[in-house]
Design an enzyme around this catalytic site. Sequence first.
Site, short mmCIF file in Angstrom:
data_model
loop_
_atom_site.label_atom_id
_atom_site.label_comp_id
_atom_site.label_asym_id
_atom_site.label_seq_id
_atom_site.Cartn_x
_atom_site.Cartn_y
_atom_site.Cartn_z
N CYS A 188 8.24 -3.78 -7.93
CA CYS A 188 9.13 -3.28 -8.97
C CYS A 188 8.92 -4.13 -10.21
O CYS A 188 8.35 -5.22 -10.13
CB CYS A 188 10.58 -3.39 -8.52
SG CYS A 188 10.91 -2.38 -7.07
N ARG A 205 2.35 1.17 -13.97
CA ARG A 205 2.30 1.05 -12.53
C ARG A 205 2.89 2.27 -11.82
O ARG A 205 2.82 2.36 -10.60
CB ARG A 205 3.09 -0.17 -12.07
CG ARG A 205 2.71 -1.45 -12.73
CD ARG A 205 3.10 -2.53 -11.78
NE ARG A 205 3.59 -3.71 -12.41
CZ ARG A 205 4.26 -4.65 -11.75
NH1 ARG A 205 4.55 -4.48 -10.49
NH2 ARG A 205 4.65 -5.73 -12.34
N TRP A 227 10.12 0.96 -7.83
CA TRP A 227 9.16 1.70 -7.02
C TRP A 227 9.71 1.61 -5.62
O TRP A 227 9.63 0.57 -4.97
CB TRP A 227 7.77 1.06 -7.13
CG TRP A 227 6.70 2.00 -6.70
CD1 TRP A 227 6.13 2.98 -7.45
CD2 TRP A 227 6.08 2.06 -5.42
NE1 TRP A 227 5.21 3.66 -6.70
CE2 TRP A 227 5.15 3.11 -5.45
CE3 TRP A 227 6.23 1.34 -4.25
CZ2 TRP A 227 4.37 3.46 -4.36
CZ3 TRP A 227 5.46 1.68 -3.16
CH2 TRP A 227 4.54 2.73 -3.23
N ASN A 260 12.93 -7.68 -7.07
CA ASN A 260 11.63 -7.19 -6.62
C ASN A 260 11.34 -7.93 -5.32
O ASN A 260 11.40 -9.16 -5.29
CB ASN A 260 10.56 -7.53 -7.68
CG ASN A 260 9.18 -7.14 -7.24
OD1 ASN A 260 9.01 -6.27 -6.38
ND2 ASN A 260 8.17 -7.76 -7.84
N GLY A 261 11.06 -7.21 -4.24
CA GLY A 261 10.79 -7.88 -2.96
C GLY A 261 11.48 -7.13 -1.84
O GLY A 261 11.90 -5.99 -2.01
N GLU A 295 -15.78 3.64 5.62
CA GLU A 295 -14.98 3.23 4.45
C GLU A 295 -15.84 2.46 3.44
O GLU A 295 -15.73 2.67 2.23
CB GLU A 295 -13.79 2.39 4.93
CG GLU A 295 -13.05 1.57 3.88
CD GLU A 295 -12.34 2.39 2.80
OE1 GLU A 295 -12.35 3.61 2.87
OE2 GLU A 295 -11.80 1.76 1.86
N LYS A 350 -16.36 3.78 -0.35
CA LYS A 350 -15.93 2.97 -1.50
C LYS A 350 -17.11 2.77 -2.45
O LYS A 350 -16.97 2.89 -3.65
CB LYS A 350 -15.38 1.64 -1.00
CG LYS A 350 -14.29 1.09 -1.77
CD LYS A 350 -12.89 1.62 -1.47
CE LYS A 350 -12.76 3.08 -1.15
NZ LYS A 350 -11.49 3.44 -0.58
N GLU A 352 -17.99 6.08 -4.32
CA GLU A 352 -17.01 6.60 -5.28
C GLU A 352 -16.90 5.76 -6.55
O GLU A 352 -16.66 6.30 -7.62
CB GLU A 352 -15.65 6.88 -4.61
CG GLU A 352 -14.63 5.81 -4.55
CD GLU A 352 -13.30 6.29 -3.92
OE1 GLU A 352 -12.91 5.68 -2.93
OE2 GLU A 352 -12.68 7.23 -4.42
N HIS A 358 -31.00 8.49 16.32
CA HIS A 358 -30.96 9.95 16.46
C HIS A 358 -31.31 10.66 15.16
O HIS A 358 -31.04 11.84 15.00
CB HIS A 358 -29.57 10.39 16.95
CG HIS A 358 -29.23 9.84 18.30
ND1 HIS A 358 -29.87 10.25 19.45
CD2 HIS A 358 -28.36 8.88 18.68
CE1 HIS A 358 -29.40 9.58 20.48
NE2 HIS A 358 -28.48 8.72 20.04
N LYS A 395 -6.59 10.50 -8.29
CA LYS A 395 -5.91 9.58 -7.38
C LYS A 395 -5.26 10.33 -6.23
O LYS A 395 -5.34 9.94 -5.09
CB LYS A 395 -4.86 8.77 -8.16
CG LYS A 395 -4.07 7.79 -7.31
CD LYS A 395 -4.96 6.65 -6.82
CE LYS A 395 -4.29 5.73 -5.84
NZ LYS A 395 -5.27 5.02 -4.99
#
Length: 607
Positions: A2, A27, A74, A100-101, A480, A484, A487, A503, A602
């Site tokens: 936050c 954000r 958030w 925040n937390g 992954e 990454k 992209e 193979h 996104k």
Amino acid sequence: MCGIIGYIGTKEASPILLSGLKRMEYRGYDSYGFCFLNDGKASLFKRVGKIDNTEKEFLGKDFVGQIGIGHSRWATTGLVTQENAHPHCDCKKEIFVVHNGIVENYKELKAKLIKEGHIFESETDTEVIAHLIEKYYVNNLEGAVGKALRDIRGTYGLAVISTKDPEKIVAARMSSPLIIGVGVDEFLVASDPSAIITRTRQIINLDDGEIAILKKDGFCILKEEKEAQKNIETIDWDIEQAEKGGYEHFMLKEIMEEPSVIEDAMRGRLLEDEGLVKLGGLESVQDQLRKIDNITLIGCGTAHYAAKIGEYMLEEYANIPTLTDIGSEFRYRKPIVNKSTAAIFVSQSGETADTLAALREMKAKGVLTLGVTNVVGSSQSRETDAGVYTRSGPEIAVASTKAFLGQLTILSLITIYLGRQRDMSIVTGKRIISELMKIPELAREILKQKNEIKKIAEKYKNCRDFWFIGRKYNYPIALEGALKLKEVSYVHAEGLAGGELKHGPLALIDENCPTIAICPTDSVYEKMISNIEEIKARKGKIIAIATVGNEEIEKIADDVIYIPKTLEMLTPILSVIPLHLFAYYFADSLDRDIDKPKNLAKSVTVE
Ligand code: M6R
């Protein structure tokens, strides 16, 4: 996660707080609020949504004062509603808190405070802080804040004001960023330098356990009730850099946040002594979960790879037959499910159209649906029967990095949860938990090697084809790593299970096509070595991700990146970190638009 801001000085606080919060909006927040003090009276303003035309609504009208706090939320605990937006206050509306937390023990504190007569208005963990301060208030605000914080387990960056002690802001920090801005005749507090950079570049970084008291004419910082001497530093970043925490790109900032994302995902959820995990979001379906005998995991892109690792974990440790599918495939298949199936949907955004379509299909079949989601209040979190939030914070870069770590952590917790409902022993539960608790520190060790990883990435910057290989738990990590790299760098990369090389793909190996081999010292290590030798025999270059202490690997690999030893099922949480860094630095060496790669979005909200 936050955004926090506070102002005390000789100017009107509202325009300063408003523009500070707006600068943190990059954000992606869901709600916001302010509180101002004027002549000992408080005015509170909260809204859902983005800060928009708000100026007209409050500037210079009812919302005046030279002291104020603001917050952009958030959501992590409690839905996106006006009641849940900060600031939160005590019963008498005299004490106001922005936070925040995560307060880990907020449920037990809240129950106790309710018994003592406190009345709560929100679902948030933060509100308990305001009521605790009310409970302990005697002479001054800082004393009450100090006492309240002793009751709290968890993390906080917070700012508090009160009509009972109206000439100050009290701020405190524990594992959540907080800075004090030292201006001319004014002081600010903020979670993010971007919020205050236009007013002052002179800042003090608060450390854990410190409490700051800001007044119009000065400030003091206390540690264990004694005054702490702190250095004033000068920020030399521009605004754009400040938003990125001083990093060049959000992707790098988010990779650097990976250790704390793992910590936040586990926070308050581990019962170490009993080898159990507590997942509040699954409580409502815990009896149904005892009866399930098969699981289908569904996600797209990076979330699908996390799901695939979840499959390996659940089969090995919870003993439940598990399948994984891609959202876009699942929706058009004929899934064989029954009343004992549970479907787990993994998604950072909770808005991915293909995953949601698969979720709706499963619901139509009467299957129990669970979500592993980052965004509170997202479609996925609303439509699933139950679920667990990953608490990874807003992810801005299109390439998903830290959210993947949050997903893996939660899937390992779900594995313990379901395993302990079945035949997983307390010893195994305790063992996994104790290894999990070490993971954030081990992840930090890996990040310390970022400069060496950068050098390796730059060394291969002219290559245009990469292979990524891994086996068992690290097979999805190979997928992954390749995703990454392609992209963010637009360079061709493919991930595959090491055993599949022979193979077909071996035909493509030559000296221009390096392979990143994820080969920690685990149950398939020898098999990986055979695969690496197959590549070396065809003059292929090898970059190995290996376990610390394995010097033998240096004889066959061209470059080695070491990761610390952990339990086999947890290795993917560590082995992916160098791959995220490799993709980042490789793309950076090619000067790509890293945070917003071409052709990508996104959140993929269309089919
Ligand atoms: O929001 P989700 O986790 O559901 O998104 C799924 C994919 O679209 C996402 O992981 C995508 O593959 C990323 N760009 C990968 O970095």
